[in-house]
Design a protein around this motif. Structure first.
Motif, PDB file in Angstrom:
ATOM      1  N   HIS A 142       0.874  -1.168   0.000  1.00 19.89           N
ATOM      2  CA  HIS A 142       0.000   0.000   0.000  1.00 19.89           C
ATOM      3  C   HIS A 142       0.909   1.215   0.000  1.00 19.89           C
ATOM      4  O   HIS A 142       1.750   1.375   0.885  1.00 19.89           O
ATOM      5  CB  HIS A 142      -0.889  -0.002   1.241  1.00 19.89           C
ATOM      6  CG  HIS A 142      -1.837   1.168   1.335  1.00 19.89           C
ATOM      7  ND1 HIS A 142      -2.334   1.817   0.232  1.00 19.89           N
ATOM      8  CD2 HIS A 142      -2.370   1.799   2.419  1.00 19.89           C
ATOM      9  CE1 HIS A 142      -3.133   2.793   0.623  1.00 19.89           C
ATOM     10  NE2 HIS A 142      -3.166   2.807   1.943  1.00 19.89           N
ATOM     11  N   GLY A 143       0.786   2.055  -1.021  1.00 19.31           N
ATOM     12  CA  GLY A 143       1.664   3.212  -1.123  1.00 19.31           C
ATOM     13  C   GLY A 143       2.517   3.133  -2.381  1.00 19.31           C
ATOM     14  O   GLY A 143       2.179   2.450  -3.350  1.00 19.31           O
ATOM     15  N   ASP A 144       3.654   3.807  -2.350  1.00 17.46           N
ATOM     16  CA  ASP A 144       4.515   3.930  -3.532  1.00 17.46           C
ATOM     17  C   ASP A 144       5.533   2.790  -3.574  1.00 17.46           C
ATOM     18  O   ASP A 144       6.626   2.891  -3.023  1.00 17.46           O
ATOM     19  CB  ASP A 144       5.224   5.281  -3.513  1.00 17.46           C
ATOM     20  CG  ASP A 144       6.026   5.528  -4.783  1.00 17.46           C
ATOM     21  OD1 ASP A 144       5.971   4.680  -5.704  1.00 17.46           O
ATOM     22  OD2 ASP A 144       6.725   6.559  -4.854  1.00 17.46           O
ATOM     23  N   ILE A 145       5.183   1.712  -4.273  1.00 18.56           N
ATOM     24  CA  ILE A 145       6.074   0.549  -4.363  1.00 18.56           C
ATOM     25  C   ILE A 145       7.291   0.826  -5.234  1.00 18.56           C
ATOM     26  O   ILE A 145       8.284   0.093  -5.183  1.00 18.56           O
ATOM     27  CB  ILE A 145       5.297  -0.675  -4.901  1.00 18.56           C
ATOM     28  CG1 ILE A 145       6.064  -1.985  -4.629  1.00 18.56           C
ATOM     29  CG2 ILE A 145       5.012  -0.507  -6.390  1.00 18.56           C
ATOM     30  CD1 ILE A 145       6.230  -2.304  -3.180  1.00 18.56           C
ATOM     31  N   SER A 146       7.257   1.914  -6.018  1.00 13.85           N
ATOM     32  CA  SER A 146       8.403   2.229  -6.876  1.00 13.85           C
ATOM     33  C   SER A 146       9.652   2.552  -6.060  1.00 13.85           C
ATOM     34  O   SER A 146      10.764   2.561  -6.600  1.00 13.85           O
ATOM     35  CB  SER A 146       8.076   3.409  -7.804  1.00 13.85           C
ATOM     36  OG  SER A 146       7.972   4.628  -7.075  1.00 13.85           O
ATOM     37  N   LEU A 147       9.488   2.800  -4.766  1.00 13.76           N
ATOM     38  CA  LEU A 147      10.656   3.037  -3.908  1.00 13.76           C
ATOM     39  C   LEU A 147      11.602   1.839  -3.939  1.00 13.76           C
ATOM     40  O   LEU A 147      12.811   1.987  -3.748  1.00 13.76           O
ATOM     41  CB  LEU A 147      10.206   3.288  -2.453  1.00 13.76           C
ATOM     42  CG  LEU A 147       9.492   4.613  -2.169  1.00 13.76           C
ATOM     43  CD1 LEU A 147       9.006   4.648  -0.733  1.00 13.76           C
ATOM     44  CD2 LEU A 147      10.402   5.795  -2.454  1.00 13.76           C
ATOM     45  N   LEU A 148      11.056   0.648  -4.175  1.00 13.77           N
ATOM     46  CA  LEU A 148      11.879  -0.558  -4.218  1.00 13.77           C
ATOM     47  C   LEU A 148      12.659  -0.678  -5.519  1.00 13.77           C
ATOM     48  O   LEU A 148      13.560  -1.513  -5.632  1.00 13.77           O
ATOM     49  CB  LEU A 148      11.019  -1.813  -4.022  1.00 13.77           C
ATOM     50  CG  LEU A 148      10.776  -2.256  -2.579  1.00 13.77           C
ATOM     51  CD1 LEU A 148       9.997  -1.212  -1.812  1.00 13.77           C
ATOM     52  CD2 LEU A 148      10.050  -3.598  -2.537  1.00 13.77           C
ATOM     53  N   GLN A 149      12.309   0.147  -6.509  1.00 19.72           N
ATOM     54  CA  GLN A 149      12.990   0.108  -7.801  1.00 19.72           C
ATOM     55  C   GLN A 149      13.933   1.285  -8.011  1.00 19.72           C
ATOM     56  O   GLN A 149      14.817   1.227  -8.872  1.00 19.72           O
ATOM     57  CB  GLN A 149      11.957   0.095  -8.935  1.00 19.72           C
ATOM     58  CG  GLN A 149      11.130  -1.190  -9.000  1.00 19.72           C
ATOM     59  CD  GLN A 149      10.062  -1.116 -10.069  1.00 19.72           C
ATOM     60  OE1 GLN A 149       9.246  -0.198 -10.054  1.00 19.72           O
ATOM     61  NE2 GLN A 149      10.058  -2.068 -10.984  1.00 19.72           N
ATOM     62  N   LYS A 150      13.738   2.347  -7.249  1.00 23.50           N
ATOM     63  CA  LYS A 150      14.547   3.548  -7.442  1.00 23.50           C
ATOM     64  C   LYS A 150      15.983   3.332  -6.949  1.00 23.50           C
ATOM     65  O   LYS A 150      16.231   2.503  -6.075  1.00 23.50           O
ATOM     66  CB  LYS A 150      13.899   4.725  -6.704  1.00 23.50           C
ATOM     67  CG  LYS A 150      12.577   5.156  -7.331  1.00 23.50           C
ATOM     68  CD  LYS A 150      11.938   6.301  -6.562  1.00 23.50           C
ATOM     69  CE  LYS A 150      10.629   6.717  -7.215  1.00 23.50           C
ATOM     70  NZ  LYS A 150       9.949   7.801  -6.476  1.00 23.50           N
ATOM     71  N   PRO A 151      16.927   4.100  -7.487  1.00 27.19           N
ATOM     72  CA  PRO A 151      18.338   3.923  -7.096  1.00 27.19           C
ATOM     73  C   PRO A 151      18.658   4.427  -5.693  1.00 27.19           C
ATOM     74  O   PRO A 151      19.744   4.147  -5.177  1.00 27.19           O
ATOM     75  CB  PRO A 151      19.089   4.732  -8.159  1.00 27.19           C
ATOM     76  CG  PRO A 151      18.113   5.780  -8.601  1.00 27.19           C
ATOM     77  CD  PRO A 151      16.768   5.105  -8.552  1.00 27.19           C
ATOM     78  N   ASP A 152      17.744   5.196  -5.080  1.00 22.79           N
ATOM     79  CA  ASP A 152      18.009   5.682  -3.720  1.00 22.79           C
ATOM     80  C   ASP A 152      18.301   4.509  -2.792  1.00 22.79           C
ATOM     81  O   ASP A 152      17.623   3.468  -2.852  1.00 22.79           O
ATOM     82  CB  ASP A 152      16.800   6.452  -3.185  1.00 22.79           C
ATOM     83  CG  ASP A 152      16.472   7.673  -4.022  1.00 22.79           C
ATOM     84  OD1 ASP A 152      17.382   8.166  -4.717  1.00 22.79           O
ATOM     85  OD2 ASP A 152      15.313   8.110  -3.994  1.00 22.79           O
TER      86      ASP A 152
END
Length: 332
Positions: A142-152
């Motif tokens: 729930h929320g922004d799962i793209s955080l797991l794909q970003k380079p951060d």
């Protein structure tokens, strides 16, 4: 129909013979249903909330409150008596658990669409570099799962629940530094270090990920409902390998810890004991060759035994100040 009448009807349907009669042992239990239901409710509530000292203060019914207190004392003082109680009334325990679960599922499934809980299958997880080799079948989020794909960088900021004021300050400050460095803060939302770290990161405008030991329709611990809301409001997310409706259980916390280590790029331990849940994540991080660091307190003798163990056995990096922490975050 009130709760006792409803359960009595269900109980007879389950355990009566063809003539609607109960054998003497079950009949004796049936006569005690009003009392037993109160104790059973206390028992299950205690299991669900045993990590929260605030639990008792949230119960308005004085009788139930005393029942929970008594059960806590009994469980600690004489575990065998509780085993005997559970065995004697096992059929009632089992039947009541089914009813509670059924009501819980009905209540919470109705709200799932509003909560926007989504699922990634095992095949879809292959698109996430951090989860490419994971063995879980589904990841709910729930929320922004793209955080797991970003380079951060994603940093697991974890530690003990029963933390003193100095440890909590350290956790909070670490969270702020992670956020200021552009890192994403991740942990299991536990009370203590996890909560303080997330609060610090959010205060500095950072993104956060919380890994749950249960379905995402049930926030654990409940005292962190507002914290989860703030994580989502700030563009973070909550994730779990458990489908909606699943409640937290002891073994699920271990799997939650392993998932934290899998997602994180690095692991930072604020403080912990050598025998603790935090060490599950640390050992998994070592197995996956993740960078491990831990805080060393100014009065070194106060540093947790887990921190000392990972320094001696896992070559964990000692963090003795903000400069050392920033170096750990920036090293490749």
């Amino acid at each position: 129909m009130d709760e006792i009448q409803e359960f009595g009807k269900y109980f007879i349907e389950q355990y009566a013979d063809e003539e609607g009669l109960l054998d003497q042992e079950i009949a004796d239990c049936y006569d005690e249903i009003p009392f037993i239901l109160r104790v059973i409710s206390s028992y299950f509530d205690y299991q669900e909330e045993m990590a929260k000292t605030e639990f008792l203060s949230s119960i308005s019914d004085d009788g139930l409150k005393e029942g929970v207190k008594g059960l806590r004392r009994q469980m600690r003082a004489d575990a065998s008596a509780c085993v005997f109680f559970a065995a004697k009334y096992w059929k009632i325990f089992s039947a009541w658990q089914k009813i509670r679960h059924s009501k819980y599922m009905q209540k919470h499934m109705e709200g799932l669409k509003k909560m926007e809980i989504k699922r990634l299958t095992k095949e879809e997880l292959q698109a996430f570099a951090r989860l490419k080799d994971c063995k879980i079948e589904n990841l709910y989020y729930h929320g922004d799962i793209s955080l797991l794909q970003k380079p951060d960088k994603i940093i697991a900021l974890i530690g003990r629940r029963n933390a003193d004021a100095d440890v909590l300050r350290n956790a909070n400050r670490c969270g702020k530094i992670l956020a200021e460095s552009g890192a994403v803060t991740l942990n299991g939302l536990a009370v203590g270090c996890d909560t303080a770290g997330l609060e610090g990161a959010l205060a500095a405008g950072g993104k956060c990920i919380a890994v749950m030991p249960c379905g995402l329709d049930y926030i654990y611990p409940k005292c962190n409902d507002l914290l989860v809301a703030n994580i989502l409001k700030n563009g973070g997310c909550i994730v779990s390998e458990y489908e909606p409706g699943e409640r937290p259980e002891k073994w699920k916390f271990v799997k939650r810890d392993l998932l934290q280590a899998m997602i994180a790029d690095k692991i930072l331990v604020v403080d912990c004991d050598a025998k603790s849940g935090t060490m599950h994540a640390v050992r998994e991080g070592v197995r996956k060759k993740k960078d491990i660091a831990c805080i060393v307190r100014k009065q070194e003798e106060k540093t947790g035994s887990g921190n000392k163990y990972m320094i001696d056995n896992f070559a964990a990096i000692k963090i003795c100040g903000e400069k050392a922490l920033k170096q750990f975050l920036n090293q490749t």
